[in-house]
Design an enzyme around this catalytic site. Structure first.
Site, short mmCIF file in Angstrom:
data_model
loop_
_atom_site.label_atom_id
_atom_site.label_comp_id
_atom_site.label_asym_id
_atom_site.label_seq_id
_atom_site.Cartn_x
_atom_site.Cartn_y
_atom_site.Cartn_z
CG ASN A 140 -1.67 -1.30 1.36
OD1 ASN A 140 -1.07 -2.34 1.59
ND2 ASN A 140 -2.97 -1.27 1.21
CG HIS B 245 -7.38 -6.39 6.07
ND1 HIS B 245 -7.00 -6.24 7.37
CD2 HIS B 245 -8.43 -5.54 5.90
CE1 HIS B 245 -7.77 -5.34 7.97
NE2 HIS B 245 -8.64 -4.90 7.09
CG ASP C 84 -1.39 -3.95 11.57
OD1 ASP C 84 -1.08 -3.87 10.38
OD2 ASP C 84 -2.46 -3.52 12.03
N GLY D 28 -4.24 2.90 12.48
CA GLY D 28 -2.99 2.16 12.58
C GLY D 28 -2.01 2.72 13.58
#
Lengths: 312, 428
Positions: free
Chosen positions: B100, B185, B310, B329
Site C-alpha cells: 500500500n 485482510h 502491524d 494504525g
C-alpha cells in the site's frame, strides 16, 4: 445568599456530556435554570451577569434552535456573543479543529459553544483551550443541554422525573439526544423505554440501563412521557428503512399508538420535526398533549444556566 | 570479520527445538557455526575473547509479516532506512512490506526499484509483497507468477479485502497453480462501512460507528469455503475476535491455512480507547477483553501461528483529529517483542511459544530460511534482557512516525543487541 451559592459548585470545567455530571451538578443546573424561566417571560430580559465575558458559538453543523437559543441565552446574560460562520471560515480552507481551537483560544474567550458532526469533537477542543467548552451536540454522542431542557420541561409539567416511565422512540442509532436523555433520565430515577426498529437500535444499548422494544404499542404501554426523535435521513448512508410511509405506519406517533400510553401522557420532540414521518401533525400541535414549544422556551433558560455556571 | 563467541545465554530457537543455557559461535563469514549447551567456556580456544551473556536471552532475529513502509510515496511517514533502524531496535531482522504505497506495488517494473531501495537503504532483510489486484481496486489480478519470479514473497491488498467472491475464487486457483502465498485482510466492506471501532456498548456510548465482528468472520468463512476447492497457500493476516477463531477451529483439520494476529489485539482491548484516543484507532479494531482472552487461547491451542506488529507509521498530524477523521494504525515494530514479552510475564503464553510465533512460524508460512539459528545460516539474532523494565515514550521512538498505541506503557524486556549476518547493527 452569596455564600450558599458558593457552597455548591459544578464538578466539571466543561459541559461535554451528561455522563460526566454528578446528580448534584444536574440539580445545580436545573435549579439555576428555573430562576431564568420567569425572567424570560418578563418585559426586561437583560441581565449583566456575564458582562465583559466573551462567548463564541462554533457550529460546524446547521442548527436553528440550538444556535439561536445559545446566542439568545448569552445575550440575555450580557455576554458578548460571536457566532462563527463556518462556511466563510478557515475551516473551509482545510484548517483542522485543533488549529481552529488554538486560534480562537488566542482571542481569550470565556466560553466556547461547539456543535460538530464528529463524536468527541468537543472533547478534543476542550483539551486545547483554556476556557470552558459547552457541547451543543457532537456526532451521535451527546447533546447535554437538550437532555437538561427536556428534564426541566418534564419537571415543569409533572413536578418530578423520579418514577416516571418515559419512552424514547425512533432513530436512536444516530441520536445524541437519545444518549444524553438516557443518562440523565436514568440518573433522575425514571424508567426508560427505547423504541426503535432494530436497524436504528445501537448495539448493546440495553447495557445503559434501558428496556428496548421494536413495537411501539409495547414500548409506549403506560408511559408518562413519549419522546419522539427525528429520523436523521442525512446520516443514513444505506438502506436502514424501506420507506418513510412504512416507518410512519409502524413507528410514527399516531393517536392509536398514543392510546397505549397513560391518559395524561405528554409528547416531546427535540425538533426539527418530520411531520407525517415520525409524528402525526395534529398530535404535534395538540396543546393538551404536546410540550414541544415549551421545550424550546425552556431551552433558553437551561442554556442561560449552563453559561452562567460554566463561565464562573 | 572476526569469529565471535557468546556464552552463558538462554537460547531459544523454536525451529530446532532449542531452549537451553549455552553459547553461540559466529563464523568469520557471519554464519552460525555452533549453538547450544555444547558451546561453553571449556570448548572454545582460551586465547579467544568471548562475550558473557549471563542473564540474557538469545532469540533468532524476528520475522515480522505485516509492516507498512512509506517508500515509495509516503517517505515522510517511514522510509527503508528509518524502518530498518526501528526494526533492529526491536530485534526484527526480516520484514514483509505491504504493497500500500504510492505507486502501489502491483507491477513488475516497480519491484526492481523496491528491491534496490530495500537493499541500499535497509540493513534488515526486506521481503516485499505485491497487491492481489491492480491498483488495489479489487477487480483484476496482478501477475502473480511474474511478480513472484522477481522476488515478491506473497500477495495481499494490505488494508483492503477482496470483496468479490468470484474474483477470490479465481485468485486462489491462480495461486494454487503458481504456488503463491495469499494474505487476506479479512473485513467485509459493507458491514464495516464507516466503522471506527468494535461494535458494542463502548461504540454506542462514544457515538462512534461500530465494526461488527461478523464483518471479519464472514470473509474468513467465505475464504475457507473457497479453499476447500483450491487449497492454495493462504494466510489470514490478522484476526481480532473469538467468533473468527471459532470458524478457524472448525476448519483447521480439513484444510491448510495459517492465521496471524497483531500484538495490539493481543495486548489491548476496546476499553483502552477511553476518551477518544485516536492512537488506538486500529484495523482490525480492538475488541472486548473476552475476545482478547480467546485470541490468547487460540495461540495456546495452535490455531494462530503468526504474531505481527502491524506496523503502520502515520504522522502525528493525521492522528490529531477527531476520531472519525483520524488515520488508522499504529507504529509498533520496535515494541513488538517487548509487548509480546508482557504475555510471557503475565503467564498468558509460554516464552518459546511466543518466540515461535515471531520467528520460525512466519518463516515457515513465507517459506524462507530465516527466524532460526540453524548451523550454516546467516547469523540474524537478537540479545534480549527479558526482565529489563522500561516505559514507552514516543519521543524515544526510532521510527519516523511516533504513533505508538502504547505510549507511557510500562514494559518488561528490551532488546540489547541485534545482529544481521553476524554484524552488530543495534546496541542499546
Amino acid at each position: 445568599m452569596a455564600s450558599s451559592e458558593k457552597a455548591i459548585k459544578i464538578s466539571q470545567k466543561h459541559l461535554l456530556g451528561i455522563q460526566d455530571l454528578s446528580i448534584k451538578d444536574i440539580h445545580l443546573i436545573l435549579d439555576e435554570a428555573k430562576k431564568f424561566i420567569s425572567l424570560n417571560k418578563s418585559k426586561n430580559k437583560k441581565l449583566d451577569i456575564l458582562r465583559g465575558k466573551t462567548q463564541i458559538n462554533l457550529f460546524f453543523e446547521p442548527s436553528t434552535r440550538t444556535q439561536s437559543s445559545f446566542e439568545l441565552a448569552g445575550k440575555r446574560l450580557g455576554a458578548d456573543v460571536m457566532s462563527m460562520n463556518i462556511t466563510n471560515s478557515a475551516i473551509k480552507k482545510g484548517e483542522t479543529l485543533i488549529d481552529t481551537a488554538m486560534t480562537l483560544n488566542a482571542m481569550h474567550p470565556d466560553i466556547i459553544v461547539i456543535r460538530h458532526q464528529d463524536s468527541g469533537a468537543c472533547n478534543l477542543l476542550s483539551q486545547k483551550v483554556n476556557c470552558a467548552v459547552l457541547n451543543a451536540g457532537d456526532g451521535r454522542r451527546e447533546h447535554p443541554t437538550q437532555a437538561l431542557l427536556d428534564a426541566l420541561t418534564i419537571i415543569d409539567r409533572k413536578d418530578k422525573v423520579q418514577g416516571l416511565r418515559i419512552a424514547i422512540c425512533g432513530d436512536i442509532l444516530h441520536s445524541r439526544v437519545a444518549r444524553s436523555n438516557i443518562y440523565l433520565l436514568n440518573m433522575l430515577g425514571a424508567e426508560v423505554n427505547i423504541v426503535a426498529p432494530s436497524n436504528l437500535m445501537p448495539k448493546d444499548i440495553e447495557k445503559l440501563g434501558v428496556n428496548t422494544f421494536s413495537d411501539m404499542k409495547k414500548g409506549l404501554k403506560d408511559c408518562d412521557i413519549v419522546m419522539m426523535l427525528r429520523l436523521q435521513n442525512e446520516r443514513m448512508s444505506s438502506s436502514f428503512l424501506s420507506s418513510n410511509r412504512e416507518y410512519y405506519e409502524y413507528f410514527g406517533l399516531t393517536p392509536d399508538k398514543l392510546d397505549y400510553a397513560k391518559k395524561d401522557a405528554l409528547i416531546m420532540h427535540p425538533g426539527p420535526m418530520n411531520r407525517g414521518i415520525e409524528i402525526d401533525t395534529k398530535l404535534a400541535d395538540d396543546i393538551n398533549k404536546s410540550v414541544i414549544k415549551e421545550q424550546v422556551e425552556l431551552g433558553v433558560a437551561v442554556r442561560m444556566a449552563c453559561l452562567k455556571i460554566f463561565c464562573e | 570479520m572476526k569469529k565471535q563467541y557468546f556464552l552463558n545465554a538462554t537460547i531459544i530457537d523454536p525451529k530446532n527445538s532449542l531452549d537451553e543455557m549455552g553459547g553461540l559461535i559466529i563464523s568469520e563469514e557471519g554464519k552460525i557455526e555452533a549453538v547450544g549447551k555444547k558451546v561453553n567456556k571449556n570448548n572454545i580456544p582460551s586465547r579467544e575473547k568471548f562475550i558473557d551473556l549471563s542473564g540474557k536471552h538469545i532469540f533468532p532475529g524476528l520475522v515480522d509479516m505485516r509492516v507498512f513502509v512509506g517508500e515509495p510515496g509516503y517517505e515522510y511517514k517511514e522510509n527503508f532506512k528509518t524502518l530498518s533502524s526501528a526494526a533492529l531496535a526491536g530485534g526484527v531482522t526480516s520484514v514483509v512490506t505491504m504493497p500500500n504505497t504510492s505507486p502501489i506495488i502491483d507491477n513488475v517494473s516497480i519491484v526492481d526499484f523496491l528491491k534496490r531501495r530495500g537493499r541500499d537503504k535497509s540493513k534488515i532483510n526486506i521481503y516485499p509483497s505485491a497487491s492481489l489486484t491492480k491498483n488495489l481496486e479489487g477487480n483484476n489480478m496482478t501477475e502473480f507468477g511474474l511478480l513472484q519470479k522477481k522476488g515478491i514473497i506473497g500477495f495481499t491488498d494490505g488494508i483492503k479485502t477482496i470483496q468479490n467472491s468470484r474474483l477470490m475464487s479465481r485468485i486462489m486457483r491462480s495461486a494454487f497453480d503458481l504456488g503463491c502465498l495469499i494474505m487476506q485482510h479479512a473485513e467485509d466492506n459493507e458491514l464495516s462501512q464507516n466503522g471506527m471501532m468494535n461494535d458494542g456498548v463502548i461504540a454506542t456510548k462514544l457515538g462512534l460507528q461500530g465494526i461488527p465482528e461478523v464483518a471479519e468472520k464472514i470473509i474468513i468463512e467465505r475464504d475457507l469455503s473457497l479453499l476447500e476447492d483450491f487449497n492454495c497457500r493462504y494466510h489470514i493476516s490478522q484476526i481480532s475476535s473469538s467468533k473468527s477463531l471459532e470458524v478457524i477451529e472448525k476448519k483447521k483439520d480439513q484444510i491448510d491455512f495459517t492465521t496471524g494476529v497483531s500484538i495490539n489485539n493481543l495486548s489491548l482491548n476496546e476499553n483502552d480507547i477511553g476518551d477518544f484516543r485516536t492512537f488506538l484507532k486500529l484495523s482490525p479494531p480492538l475488541r472486548t477483553e473476552e475476545d482478547r482472552q480467546s485470541l490468547i487461547r487460540g495461540i495456546n491451542k495452535d490455531l494462530i501461528e503468526v504474531l505481527v506488529s502491524d506496523h503502520k507509521p502515520e504522522d502525528e498530524e493525521s492522528k490529531r483529529l477527531t476520531f472519525s477523521q483520524a488515520a488508522t494504525g499504529a507504529s509498533g515494530i520496535e515494541t513488538l517483542l517487548p509487548l509480546s514479552l508482557e504475555l510471557f510475564h503475565n503467564n498468558s503464553i509460554k516464552l518459546p511459544k511466543i518466540i515461535k510465533l515471531l520467528t520460525s512460524n512466519p518463516a515457515r508460512v513465507l517459506k524462507i530460511d530465516k527466524g532460526n539459528l540453524s548451523i550454516g545460516n546467516d547469523a540474524d539474532f537478537c540479545i534480549v534482557d527479558i526482565n529489563k523494565p522500561w516505559i514507552v515514550k514516543k519521543e524515544k521512538m526510532i521510527s519516523k512516525s511516533k504513533n505508538t498505541c502504547i505510549e507511557d506503557k510500562k514494559l518488561q524486556g528490551k532488546v540489547t543487541n541485534t545482529f544481521v549476518k553476524g554484524v552488530e547493527l543495534f546496541k542499546l
